[in-house]
Enzyme design. Sequence first.
Site, mmCIF file in Angstrom:
data_model
loop_
_atom_site.group_PDB
_atom_site.id
_atom_site.type_symbol
_atom_site.label_atom_id
_atom_site.label_comp_id
_atom_site.label_asym_id
_atom_site.label_seq_id
_atom_site.Cartn_x
_atom_site.Cartn_y
_atom_site.Cartn_z
ATOM 1 N N ARG A 84 0.832 -1.210 0.000
ATOM 2 C CA ARG A 84 0.000 0.000 0.000
ATOM 3 C C ARG A 84 0.863 1.255 0.000
ATOM 4 N NH1 ARG A 84 -3.972 -0.931 4.915
ATOM 5 N NH2 ARG A 84 -1.889 -1.216 5.807
ATOM 6 N N LYS A 134 6.326 -23.273 12.565
ATOM 7 C CA LYS A 134 6.881 -21.949 12.866
ATOM 8 C C LYS A 134 6.436 -21.473 14.252
ATOM 9 C CE LYS A 134 8.935 -17.968 12.174
ATOM 10 N NZ LYS A 134 8.154 -16.896 12.656
ATOM 11 N N HIS A 178 8.534 -23.215 16.695
ATOM 12 C CA HIS A 178 9.848 -22.558 16.584
ATOM 13 C C HIS A 178 9.882 -21.317 17.452
ATOM 14 C CE1 HIS A 178 12.212 -19.297 14.750
ATOM 15 N NE2 HIS A 178 13.060 -20.204 14.327
ATOM 16 N N GLU A 186 11.972 -20.383 20.737
ATOM 17 C CA GLU A 186 12.750 -19.137 20.717
ATOM 18 C C GLU A 186 12.532 -18.342 21.998
ATOM 19 O OE1 GLU A 186 12.078 -16.843 17.035
ATOM 20 O OE2 GLU A 186 11.768 -15.126 18.357
#
Lengths: 303, 303, 303, 303
Positions: free
Chosen positions: D31, D166, D169, D173
């Site tokens: 945008r 993810k 993950h 983390e």
Amino acid sequence: MQLGLVGLGKMGFNMRERLRRAGHEVVGFDRNQEVSDAESLADMVGRLAAPRIVWIMVPHGAPTRQTVEELGDLLEPGDIVIEGGNSRWTEDQANAALLAEKGVGYLDCGVSGGVWGLENGYGLMVGGDAELVERAMPVFDALRPEGPRDEGFAHAGEVGAGHFAKMVHNGIEYGLMQAYAEGYELLAAADVVKDVPAVLKAWTRGTVVRSWLLDLLVNALGEDPELTQLRGYVEDSGEGRWTIEAAIAHAVPAPVMSAALFSRFASRQEDSPAMKAVAALRNQFGGHAVHKAGPTSGAGEVK
Amino acid sequence: MQLGLVGLGKMGFNMRERLRRAGHEVVGFDRNQEVSDAESLADMVGRLAAPRIVWIMVPHGAPTRQTVEELGDLLEPGDIVIEGGNSRWTEDQANAALLAEKGVGYLDCGVSGGVWGLENGYGLMVGGDAELVERAMPVFDALRPEGPRDEGFAHAGEVGAGHFAKMVHNGIEYGLMQAYAEGYELLAAADVVKDVPAVLKAWTRGTVVRSWLLDLLVNALGEDPELTQLRGYVEDSGEGRWTIEAAIAHAVPAPVMSAALFSRFASRQEDSPAMKAVAALRNQFGGHAVHKAGPTSGAGEVK
Amino acid sequence: MQLGLVGLGKMGFNMRERLRRAGHEVVGFDRNQEVSDAESLADMVGRLAAPRIVWIMVPHGAPTRQTVEELGDLLEPGDIVIEGGNSRWTEDQANAALLAEKGVGYLDCGVSGGVWGLENGYGLMVGGDAELVERAMPVFDALRPEGPRDEGFAHAGEVGAGHFAKMVHNGIEYGLMQAYAEGYELLAAADVVKDVPAVLKAWTRGTVVRSWLLDLLVNALGEDPELTQLRGYVEDSGEGRWTIEAAIAHAVPAPVMSAALFSRFASRQEDSPAMKAVAALRNQFGGHAVHKAGPTSGAGEVK
Amino acid sequence: MQLGLVGLGKMGFNMRERLRRAGHEVVGFDRNQEVSDAESLADMVGRLAAPRIVWIMVPHGAPTRQTVEELGDLLEPGDIVIEGGNSRWTEDQANAALLAEKGVGYLDCGVSGGVWGLENGYGLMVGGDAELVERAMPVFDALRPEGPRDEGFAHAGEVGAGHFAKMVHNGIEYGLMQAYAEGYELLAAADVVKDVPAVLKAWTRGTVVRSWLLDLLVNALGEDPELTQLRGYVEDSGEGRWTIEAAIAHAVPAPVMSAALFSRFASRQEDSPAMKAVAALRNQFGGHAVHKAGPTSGAGEVK
């Protein structure tokens, strides 16, 4: 019964009163002469007829140790010292050994009940020889709550067992308080419950979570429904730390008691070095916005 | 007062009895005809004069939802349904909306007290319109413990607030239980305390940790002093999970309540995949001895 | 450079080899004569020209202390002892003081790297006087990984700083391992991820979680994709416990490092006394089903 | 290969660059016209030859959903959409179903690597049909790090598996970061270690705790050795929360990952309602001193 009582602070002062109400003759000593009955420790001992019972109720660590040493010089064989303060249980053995050289008996007594003990009585956990416990029983009976003896008093084991039991009591206490506190925060955070103090009050009868601590929390919310007068800053007085150390020594998992202790540690930090490190890491790998330390700790701007 | 009661399991059965003792006329329905007063839900509704109050006490999830739907077809405008089971508070809105279409009112009521509620009364937390709460108050008064109403009953807020409050109650309960349990394990692990049940019993009066849960633990140890008859396997019934989910949704730190929940999860694992991974890592970097899985899970040899 | 090396176990054996590959002359001593270069500690010392460097690599506690004492009798002023084992940092001061009486210098060195250190080099954290560190630098340079010195070696502070740093290193290590392990278990528990080892392997390059420990976990899963050959039973060697004790002493919140330690404790319990207590409580208040201990611990029936 | 890329923020901008360096023809749309290659989504699609690949890299939730819907109207059967943002894995099924109605394929791709991915490549976890994965492989190969494909890329399973991987993950983390952070705080709190940044730097080679996150922490301490420029205030972006929710759904104990999440929550509180409740309780039972809320939150006086 006659006894000496060393230390007339918040706890000792009330205990003297409760003992007197039960008809015991208490000679109290405190460095603060305004509350003391005796001019000195020696004066206190001198006013007691042998065989004596002397109850110690001073801060743990050096003050308690020093009192034990001084009493060792003043007392006579056959006398009994009861360490009723918050000594670490590992210190009781040394105290007992020192007094044993003089022929003086030693009991350690964990005391629970706080400022309410004057009226409610105190929960007592005692360590030491059964014969000494028996001799001091009138004192324990006066201090413990009314009702069956075994619901407010236990002879937990040999020297040290009383303070070990009290230490674990306090570790549990930390966990209980934190559990209520987390639940309170969640109730307050959610919009759905409109009257948090009312909900906690409704828990005080009939529910699974009813307890004396809950009653106290209801009291506190009655005085200050959103606790706006307080800061979330909580000290710890040692027993919680020793409990975790004992758990580690015995390989006992203690996730709840340790979480409660660590929450207290965190409550006292103006800023958390660990969370600075986490912020630094997020900034490093993701270019995530961090809060910069500003001219005052409360005024950091978001970048 | 007259009311219908759907679900006569451990909780509902006792609640019917307590309501009857208080002079209420209860028509109970359960699929188990041996305990049921009515042949069907329709039969139960038919025996009640409008405006009716029907209390649901069936397992949460599908059974509760289905009962709400069926009652929606059977009841009339002006009737009230009280969902007293362990529904997730987010389901109450849907239940209320469905019944509102029929002109039937809806209250959600969290109930605490377990099998002891018959004698002690139940702690009640209610969500919904004040006018409906007022109409059902005789029922709540019969179920709650004797004493001041606000010590066993709260109108917590709009629909859902009752179950939200009960959910948090249970999250706290998990934390309390785990705190006592960790302390119990530590007392039992250390040699110094010779009589663990006696120590816990001594805590039941006067101490800071006195509570109903403590009384129950003392009961249990009275029957089985070393808990040798039990396995350390603990189910969870949903509310503890929802509490953590709600804490996450509101960014409320919940280290104690979550630790208690995770301890239950771990208690049910024959072997921990996570700890296998840790063992594998130690073996990889340090050549540390691991326990090999043997022919049976309990017979691994140390290598 | 010439040096003595006491202790030729898994770590010491490899370190001797790495030192020799770097051209140093190592006289190793171990009670196991099959791997030892010298017949006795005295023999080892006798083969070294003054001023000597002797590296200790034996189990911490009594064996290390005894070795320090014996070396105190054998060495001469100007010699240096390097304690490279896993001593608790609080023991280093006593070791240093004992040797200082003989004019012998003392360094403590935390060593990380496990069995891979032979090829990769060892990360080293050293405590003690800068002058002694300087003299021993050729030894440190041979042991540390290739690359810039400060990426595998630090002079952390005075005596004790090396082992303190190593202790914290291990506390962190516990947390890292547990984090990977929990993630592994979650991936394995969910049906959605079909190839868990492939996912972990895909994390080894480019991702935020890449690390040497992750590489090792990938290795382990390469050998045994579902870790079926292992039990989830994990020892701990002391440093993790000391780390929590140090955190408590400094009022540092350590929720992750302690959770990792407690998970290890729990992994070694056949049955959890704490969870028995929780089961007993649930049974008391709710009549909840419990798992009874059966004829064998694995065969309890559900009641 | 030709592809469209929607979203040119911190991540998307760099990914476009990395794809172009690998020789792919990327038509980016954002945008923000300053960085956009196309005037509109339709313009972007119009510039691509069928069968098209369009990669979405916009914020998760509503923006991603809206982009998927718009692409559903613009794309043709045989085209592929790859959702590379941080969508919750449970949203992928809905996205895939919507596009399937149009004959458009859908892959979800978890992407890790942060701002460093431009140079290092990104770790990729993909969910969806193998045939679609195969067609998009040149794109994945360009984005992933150099080296063997399976060390930076995994086809984790069907739709949703990429984002689930993810999510885990990121949960890991959080735990890793918190472990380093706690260790850092402990090193900094103890006097014994004189040079904390040097110790962390010494861990970057050879040690068990070496990792990319450690390298980043060393970087951060290189720039600001005591992290004085930062506040300990840490956001969370959703995946950590979802990880705990998934752990709860699968009854997986997650003490470390949850502790890390809760530490972030706590870091953002000016004052903790829970710790106010604990302070109130201590005050109630023990008359313990509390910190009163003062005229400013930082200036409470101790009573």
